[in-house]
Design a protein around this motif. Sequence first.
Motif, PDB file in Angstrom:
ATOM      1  N   UNK A   8      -9.982  -7.733  -4.119  1.00  0.00           N
ATOM      2  CA  UNK A   8      -9.514  -7.555  -5.489  1.00  0.00           C
ATOM      3  C   UNK A   8      -9.308  -8.882  -6.191  1.00  0.00           C
ATOM      4  N   UNK A   9      -8.745  -9.856  -5.476  1.00  0.00           N
ATOM      5  CA  UNK A   9      -8.563 -11.177  -6.075  1.00  0.00           C
ATOM      6  C   UNK A   9      -9.906 -11.851  -6.306  1.00  0.00           C
ATOM      7  N   UNK A  10     -10.811 -11.736  -5.341  1.00  0.00           N
ATOM      8  CA  UNK A  10     -12.137 -12.336  -5.506  1.00  0.00           C
ATOM      9  C   UNK A  10     -12.844 -11.761  -6.728  1.00  0.00           C
ATOM     10  N   UNK A  11     -12.675 -10.473  -6.957  1.00  0.00           N
ATOM     11  CA  UNK A  11     -13.290  -9.846  -8.131  1.00  0.00           C
ATOM     12  C   UNK A  11     -12.631 -10.321  -9.424  1.00  0.00           C
ATOM     13  N   UNK A  12     -11.311 -10.541  -9.383  1.00  0.00           N
ATOM     14  CA  UNK A  12     -10.618 -11.059 -10.575  1.00  0.00           C
ATOM     15  C   UNK A  12     -11.146 -12.433 -10.953  1.00  0.00           C
ATOM     16  N   UNK A  13     -11.487 -13.239  -9.951  1.00  0.00           N
ATOM     17  CA  UNK A  13     -12.078 -14.550 -10.211  1.00  0.00           C
ATOM     18  C   UNK A  13     -13.501 -14.423 -10.730  1.00  0.00           C
ATOM     19  N   UNK A  38     -14.369 -19.660  -9.638  1.00  0.00           N
ATOM     20  CA  UNK A  38     -14.564 -19.835  -8.205  1.00  0.00           C
ATOM     21  C   UNK A  38     -13.279 -20.345  -7.589  1.00  0.00           C
ATOM     22  N   UNK A  39     -12.943 -19.841  -6.408  1.00  0.00           N
ATOM     23  CA  UNK A  39     -11.829 -20.426  -5.661  1.00  0.00           C
ATOM     24  C   UNK A  39     -12.365 -21.672  -4.971  1.00  0.00           C
ATOM     25  N   UNK A  40     -11.982 -22.838  -5.477  1.00  0.00           N
ATOM     26  CA  UNK A  40     -12.535 -24.079  -4.936  1.00  0.00           C
ATOM     27  C   UNK A  40     -11.754 -24.574  -3.732  1.00  0.00           C
ATOM     28  N   UNK A  41     -10.447 -24.285  -3.665  1.00  0.00           N
ATOM     29  CA  UNK A  41      -9.627 -24.837  -2.599  1.00  0.00           C
ATOM     30  C   UNK A  41      -8.263 -24.168  -2.619  1.00  0.00           C
ATOM     31  N   UNK A  42      -7.509 -24.426  -1.555  1.00  0.00           N
ATOM     32  CA  UNK A  42      -6.144 -23.944  -1.482  1.00  0.00           C
ATOM     33  C   UNK A  42      -5.240 -25.034  -0.943  1.00  0.00           C
ATOM     34  N   UNK A  52     -12.878 -15.645   0.209  1.00  0.00           N
ATOM     35  CA  UNK A  52     -13.012 -15.801  -1.246  1.00  0.00           C
ATOM     36  C   UNK A  52     -14.058 -16.841  -1.632  1.00  0.00           C
ATOM     37  N   UNK A  53     -14.778 -17.379  -0.645  1.00  0.00           N
ATOM     38  CA  UNK A  53     -15.867 -18.292  -0.948  1.00  0.00           C
ATOM     39  C   UNK A  53     -15.520 -19.758  -0.945  1.00  0.00           C
ATOM     40  N   UNK A  54     -14.319 -20.114  -0.497  1.00  0.00           N
ATOM     41  CA  UNK A  54     -13.924 -21.525  -0.452  1.00  0.00           C
ATOM     42  C   UNK A  54     -13.994 -22.040   0.979  1.00  0.00           C
ATOM     43  N   UNK A  55     -14.210 -23.351   1.120  1.00  0.00           N
ATOM     44  CA  UNK A  55     -14.215 -23.936   2.467  1.00  0.00           C
ATOM     45  C   UNK A  55     -13.363 -25.205   2.538  1.00  0.00           C
ATOM     46  N   UNK A  56     -12.366 -25.340   1.631  1.00  0.00           N
ATOM     47  CA  UNK A  56     -11.521 -26.531   1.612  1.00  0.00           C
ATOM     48  C   UNK A  56     -10.052 -26.132   1.575  1.00  0.00           C
ATOM     49  N   UNK A  57      -9.281 -26.648   2.540  1.00  0.00           N
ATOM     50  CA  UNK A  57      -7.834 -26.521   2.508  1.00  0.00           C
ATOM     51  C   UNK A  57      -7.249 -27.916   2.327  1.00  0.00           C
ATOM     52  N   UNK A  58      -6.501 -28.100   1.250  1.00  0.00           N
ATOM     53  CA  UNK A  58      -5.830 -29.367   0.971  1.00  0.00           C
ATOM     54  C   UNK A  58      -4.410 -29.276   1.532  1.00  0.00           C
ATOM     55  N   UNK A  59      -4.000 -30.292   2.265  1.00  0.00           N
ATOM     56  CA  UNK A  59      -2.700 -30.233   2.925  1.00  0.00           C
ATOM     57  C   UNK A  59      -1.842 -31.411   2.511  1.00  0.00           C
ATOM     58  N   UNK A  60      -0.558 -31.133   2.264  1.00  0.00           N
ATOM     59  CA  UNK A  60       0.380 -32.192   1.961  1.00  0.00           C
ATOM     60  C   UNK A  60       0.882 -32.850   3.237  1.00  0.00           C
ATOM     61  N   UNK A  61       1.035 -34.149   3.229  1.00  0.00           N
ATOM     62  CA  UNK A  61       1.498 -34.884   4.402  1.00  0.00           C
ATOM     63  C   UNK A  61       3.023 -34.931   4.438  1.00  0.00           C
ATOM     64  N   UNK A  62       3.612 -35.238   5.593  1.00  0.00           N
ATOM     65  CA  UNK A  62       5.074 -35.346   5.694  1.00  0.00           C
ATOM     66  C   UNK A  62       5.614 -36.448   4.781  1.00  0.00           C
ATOM     67  N   UNK A  63       6.807 -36.218   4.252  1.00  0.00           N
ATOM     68  CA  UNK A  63       7.438 -37.204   3.382  1.00  0.00           C
ATOM     69  C   UNK A  63       7.990 -38.369   4.193  1.00  0.00           C
ATOM     70  N   UNK A  64       8.022 -39.522   3.548  1.00  0.00           N
ATOM     71  CA  UNK A  64       8.688 -40.687   4.128  1.00  0.00           C
ATOM     72  C   UNK A  64      10.200 -40.528   3.983  1.00  0.00           C
ATOM     73  N   UNK A  65      10.917 -41.426   4.618  1.00  0.00           N
ATOM     74  CA  UNK A  65      12.363 -41.499   4.502  1.00  0.00           C
ATOM     75  C   UNK A  65      12.730 -42.433   3.342  1.00  0.00           C
ATOM     76  N   UNK A  66      13.821 -42.147   2.649  1.00  0.00           N
ATOM     77  CA  UNK A  66      14.296 -43.049   1.602  1.00  0.00           C
ATOM     78  C   UNK A  66      14.550 -44.428   2.190  1.00  0.00           C
ATOM     79  N   UNK A  67      14.003 -45.479   1.611  1.00  0.00           N
ATOM     80  CA  UNK A  67      14.249 -46.826   2.145  1.00  0.00           C
ATOM     81  C   UNK A  67      15.739 -47.140   2.213  1.00  0.00           C
ATOM     82  N   UNK A  68      16.156 -47.657   3.354  1.00  0.00           N
ATOM     83  CA  UNK A  68      17.552 -47.999   3.538  1.00  0.00           C
ATOM     84  C   UNK A  68      18.389 -46.910   4.173  1.00  0.00           C
TER      85      UNK A  68
END
Length: 317
Positions: free
Chosen positions: A78-83, A89-93, A127-143
């Motif tokens: 259903x979502x693929x049809x809505x697109x 096109x669903x390019x990535x997630x 849905x026709x996409x082949x890319x997953x974008x991932x967020x990396x772990x956050x750094x610690x506040x300096x100090x």
Amino acid sequence: MTSRDGLRFGVDLVTFFHPGFWNVPDHEAVISYAREAPRAFWDRILDSVQSSGVTGVELTFSPFNWQDAIKTYGSVEGFAEALSGRGLTLCSGFFAELEAAGDFTRPEAQEAIIDKAERYADFLKACGSDIMVIGAPLRQTPGAQPAMFHDLDRAKAIADFLNRLGATLLARGVRLAVHTEAHSIFAAARDVDLMMLLTDPAYVHMCPDTAHIILAGSDPIQVVDRHHERMIIAHWKDAIGPMPSETPIDEHIHDRHRPYFCGFGLGRVDWPAWIRLLRDRNFEGWAILELDAAPDPVRDIAGGLTLVRQALLPIYR
């Protein structure tokens, strides 16, 4: 919009998170509206993407994620049809679970992340996409104390997991691209260089975000040029300059980023140099015109496309 030379343009759905676009007072009200009227919410987003001129959609966190899309349209089909009915096109997630997992080096945390990523990958592929974008772990506040150093040993532990996650996704036909999120361990030039060195290029790719690299105090042209062969998708976004080094890194860090972002072509990104880099390195693929929570996203995306058409694509071609 698709250029004749291999660049395809899309938008990340975080662009539609501004309360002004929904005529509500705050982000909590946007989320409430999405829960109360999901079909009206999603139809308006997809109609707006279509009218803006781009052809690609990148899913992100709730209420713009893949589970919300399935609930709204009843099924993956259903979502693929809505697109497709709108020529989209669903390019990535975007996959935000790594940042939210806390100490993801624990085996049970890794198992949970991989399980979620596998289910997400199956959805993307359907849905026709082949890319997953991932967020990396956050750094610690300096100090902050006790100090946590992002040294070789810690980087190797993260790289090992990214390698295994990338291999798991590739077995399902989906490629993993790490996003250069400011204040994460993958944004400043040294950190990007380190993680690219330690990960296997067959399984771990890169999604550079031009604005976030600037917020981290680095030059996106130089950073990407060193690792251009790892780029499979890119977020095109502008920023006014680097953030202060003492910026607190906590649950509000993404809100602190927003005042440093600006309209496409109004900030520090050298767009002619950027497009020459993509041309010279023969990059073809998705360019995500991301605008964090824009009050008038259709106008802003369309304006960005006008700049691309008039000033950048002639250079690329």
